[in-house]
Design an enzyme around this catalytic site. Structure first.
Site, PDB file in Angstrom:
ATOM      1  N   HIS B 191     -13.876  11.131  11.272  1.00 32.50           N
ATOM      2  CA  HIS B 191     -14.548  11.539  10.045  1.00 32.50           C
ATOM      3  C   HIS B 191     -14.719  13.058   9.968  1.00 32.50           C
ATOM      4  CE1 HIS B 191     -16.999  10.933   6.569  1.00 32.50           C
ATOM      5  NE2 HIS B 191     -17.835  11.824   7.065  1.00 32.50           N
ATOM      6  N   GLU B 433      10.358   7.262  10.173  1.00 32.07           N
ATOM      7  CA  GLU B 433       9.525   7.793  11.245  1.00 32.07           C
ATOM      8  C   GLU B 433       9.653   6.997  12.535  1.00 32.07           C
ATOM      9  OE1 GLU B 433       5.406   7.679  10.071  1.00 32.07           O
ATOM     10  OE2 GLU B 433       5.690   5.895   8.868  1.00 32.07           O
ATOM     11  N   ASP B 457       5.372  10.941  13.734  1.00 28.32           N
ATOM     12  CA  ASP B 457       5.664   9.682  14.406  1.00 28.32           C
ATOM     13  C   ASP B 457       7.087   9.654  14.945  1.00 28.32           C
ATOM     14  OD1 ASP B 457       3.277   8.420  14.514  1.00 28.32           O
ATOM     15  OD2 ASP B 457       3.514   7.287  12.654  1.00 28.32           O
ATOM     16  N   CYS B 504       7.873  15.279   5.536  1.00 24.11           N
ATOM     17  CA  CYS B 504       6.440  15.370   5.227  1.00 24.11           C
ATOM     18  C   CYS B 504       5.562  15.513   6.462  1.00 24.11           C
ATOM     19  CB  CYS B 504       5.994  14.173   4.394  1.00 24.11           C
ATOM     20  SG  CYS B 504       6.087  12.635   5.296  1.00 24.11           S
TER      21      CYS B 504
END
Lengths: 83, 588
Positions: B191, B433, B457, B504
């Site tokens: 968070h 990925e 990834d 990306c």
């Protein structure tokens, strides 16, 4: 004196040392190698990191110094009623 | 000065006094009192200690009866620490001689002992730091009482230090007064990390012992670029960072002048630069940095920052507000990428031995069709509000792609039947990925409209390196020839099947790799907004011919070191040439 109880001088044993030391008027110091702490301060005694096998030197100065050292020697030898 | 190393999750540098927030939201600020106040403050301290001792007596009684004498005895220790005359003296000294406020004095003295325990080799004794913290909190609670300082009412800027930040804590923050975060726990998707990135302030997580090492009011320097937290930095360090920040600011100013210029090579090839977002409001930052749209909307954060599963309306509202800010510019929405290091209370933290090889991402969506359909409905409904594309993550074989498309078709039919409008020509892309997809990209290219290479990834799976594992993280590099070879394979397949190919991952945001990506033939680079200007500058400094030559050369190199050295060298040469007289001519 050598700390012989398995867990070493952790919180509760440290508390006993301080309680006993506070019963006497003498100033009491505990020496571990080059480190010296006030035996009447629980935080200082705990920071000694006196694990099993640690050799500590108790020094007392004052009218009741002898009695104080006897009492402390006894509680260490009794493994702080642990084990 | 003390330097701690953690995980950098949000870039930038900030220096400020620390505000330490513990789990009970007690705030200990470094307060200096007037000499006249000493007496009253000392009385306040005594009262708080007495109340704490009384509380411990009651607690000891209760615990001894309910749990047992053994556990009750722990509170004897706490009591005897609080009653310890030498300890009280230490605290009183700080109040009467240093004029520290009692909260700060208690905290300083106890944390000082806490640090000593923490440094001990004996595990049992090292754990006593917990007792010291417990005592500190108890006294502080009584001291602060109703005078509890609210985070909302901060008077001056601070860096927030906490074990971990909860959503409710961050929700109540006065964001204008918080310059950075440092927490003991957490990862890239915690968070704290998410909020920091959304606020565009530096943050470091996973510092492990940060809250124990620091006292409220200590100066702290957060280096969110390198993942360092420096407690009480010395003058030399501060000066070093002052220059570093100055330099970064100057570059930033230089770069923002690039904002409205196209990302076009010297010989006229345009590369599309997009931004990556996690929250709709980040669109603004992307546009400010010159993004032509959003190339990756990571929607899983919709699931992570709330207590319930997001409804179709939650999804729709988020997408609609992003599209409104985009005003017709395109946006690629990646379907939920949950699992592995990102969990919701909805999926629960499933106990998988290898979460990164487990039920995550599209696998999770295909297994929970209802959840997947909810999101797809919202995406399709939002598609009429702007230009939307759908991206499926972690596809490993063609069957998965077909299955996902079939579910998408079901949703389209449902909407058509209900008479709900959606973009019937919506494009569907596959995120490449996983090595299996990168090995056989043509099969995928024939069945989708675009590719987006997720380098994070792809690197992790190709090299078998977990970059969050500090013991192997140094092996994580997109410069490995195998990774670059796979990427070349993917780009070639996309060209052969005439579909668009984007990058990306974080590799796209590192200007060091821009030449390579352009040279390989990548059409779109999507990255964190702050990285866009530098990538654009690189694109504008080179030519397609030159970039192709660089890419060709790199494909012949055999190690990541050689590749990095070559890229560093050639990028530097190109930039220095570009900042010669020719660039000035262009601007005239």
């Amino acid at each position: 004196m050598t700390i012989i109880n398995r867990q070493g001088m952790h919180a509760r044993p440290a508390m006993q040392i301080v309680e006993i030391s506070n019963r006497f008027k003498s100033g009491i110091k505990i020496r571990k190698g080059s480190m010296v702490v006030d035996a009447k301060s629980i935080m200082q005694v705990m920071t000694l990191e006196a694990v099993q096998g640690t050799v500590l030197v108790f020094e007392a100065e004052g009218a009741d110094a002898g009695e104080a050292l006897n009492a402390l020697a006894q509680v260490v030898a009794e493994k702080f009623q642990e084990d | 000065m003390k330097i701690l190393k953690g995980i950098a999750v949000s870039p930038g540098v900030a220096v400020s006094p620390a505000i330490v927030l513990d789990s009970e939201e007690l705030v200990i600020s470094r307060r200096i009192i007037a000499p006249a106040e000493v007496e009253a403050e000392v009385a306040r301290l005594h009262a708080a200690v007495e109340k704490s001792v009384q509380e411990l007596t009651d607690l000891r009684e209760k615990v001894s009866q309910t749990v047992g004498e053994q556990l009750g005895a722990i509170f004897d220790v706490h009591q005897s620490i609080l009653n310890s005359a030498p300890l009280r003296e230490e605290i009183l000294n700080l109040i009467s001689h240093e004029h520290y406020g009692p909260e700060y004095a208690v905290s300083t003295v106890l944390r000082g002992y806490g640090k000593k325990f923490l440094a001990m080799k004996d595990e049992y004794l090292a754990d006593r730091v917990q007792d010291v913290h417990d005592i500190e909190r108890r006294v502080l609670r009584h001291l602060i009482g109703e005078r509890r300082q609210q985070l909302v009412n901060l008077q001056s800027p601070h860096i927030l230090v906490a074990h971990d930040l909860t959503p409710s804590q961050t929700a109540s923050l006065d964001r204008s007064k918080i310059l950075g975060f440092a927490t003991d726990v957490g990862g890239r998707t915690s968070h704290t990390a998410i909020v920091a990135r959304a606020m565009n302030i530096p943050a470091i997580v996973g510092l492990e012992t940060m809250t124990a090492e620091i006292s409220g009011g200590d100066q702290v320097l957060i280096d969110g670029d390198r993942g360092l937290a420096i407690i009480n930095p010395d003058a030399e360090t501060l000066e070093k960072y002052r220059l570093y920040v100055q330099e970064a600011k100057r570059t930033e100013v230089d770069l923002t002048s690039l904002r409205d210029l196209p990302a076009i090579t010297r010989d006229g090839h345009e590369i599309t630069l997009y931004g990556n977002i996690e929250f709709p409001n980040e669109v603004t930052a992307c546009l400010e940095h010159g993004a032509a749209g959003i190339g990756l909307y990571r929607t899983e954060f919709l699931y992570l920052d709330r207590d319930e599963e997001p409804t179709e309306e939650d999804h729709y509202e988020a997408y609609a507000s992003a599209l409104e800010l985009l005003q017709g510019r395109p946006m690629t929405i990646r379907t939920c990428d949950l699992g592995a290091d990102k969990f919701t209370h909805v999926t629960g933290e499933a106990l998988e031995r290898n979460p990164f090889l487990g039920l995550r991402s599209i696998r999770y969506s295909l297994r929970h069709v209802d959840v997947f359909k909810t999101q797809l409905r919202a995406i399709l409904r939002a598609s009429v509000l702007g230009s939307v594309q759908i991206l499926f993550p972690l596809v490993t074989n063609v069957r998965e792609l077909r299955h996902a498309k079939m579910i998408l078709n079901d949703v389209r039919e449902d909407l058509a039947e209900e008479g709900v409008a959606f973009d019937k020509n919506i494009k569907v892309g596959v995120m490449i990925e996983v090595p299996s997809a990168a090995f056989m990209p043509r099969q995928f290219a024939r069945e989708c409209d675009f590719f987006s290479i997720g380098t994070n990834d792809l690197v992790q799976y190709t090299l078998a390196v977990d970059r969050l594992n500090e013991r192997v993280a140094d092996m994580f590099t997109p410069a490995h020839p195998a990774v670059i070879g796979l990427m070349a394979n993917v780009v070639n397949a996309a060209k052969a099947e005439h579909i668009e190919v984007a990058v990306c991952g974080e590799m796209g945001g590192d200007p060091l790799y821009t030449l390579l990506l352009v040279g390989l033939g990548v059409d779109v680079i999507s990255t964190a907004p702050t990285a866009i200007p530098e990538v654009k500058r690189m694109i504008r400094s080179t030519s397609m011919r030159q970039a192709r030559r660089v890419a060709k050369k790199i494909l012949t190199l055999e190690s990541d070191r050689e590749i990095l050295a070559y890229l560093t060298e050639v990028s530097r040469t190109i930039l220095s040439e570009a900042f010669g007289p020719e660039e000035e001519e262009e601007e005239r």
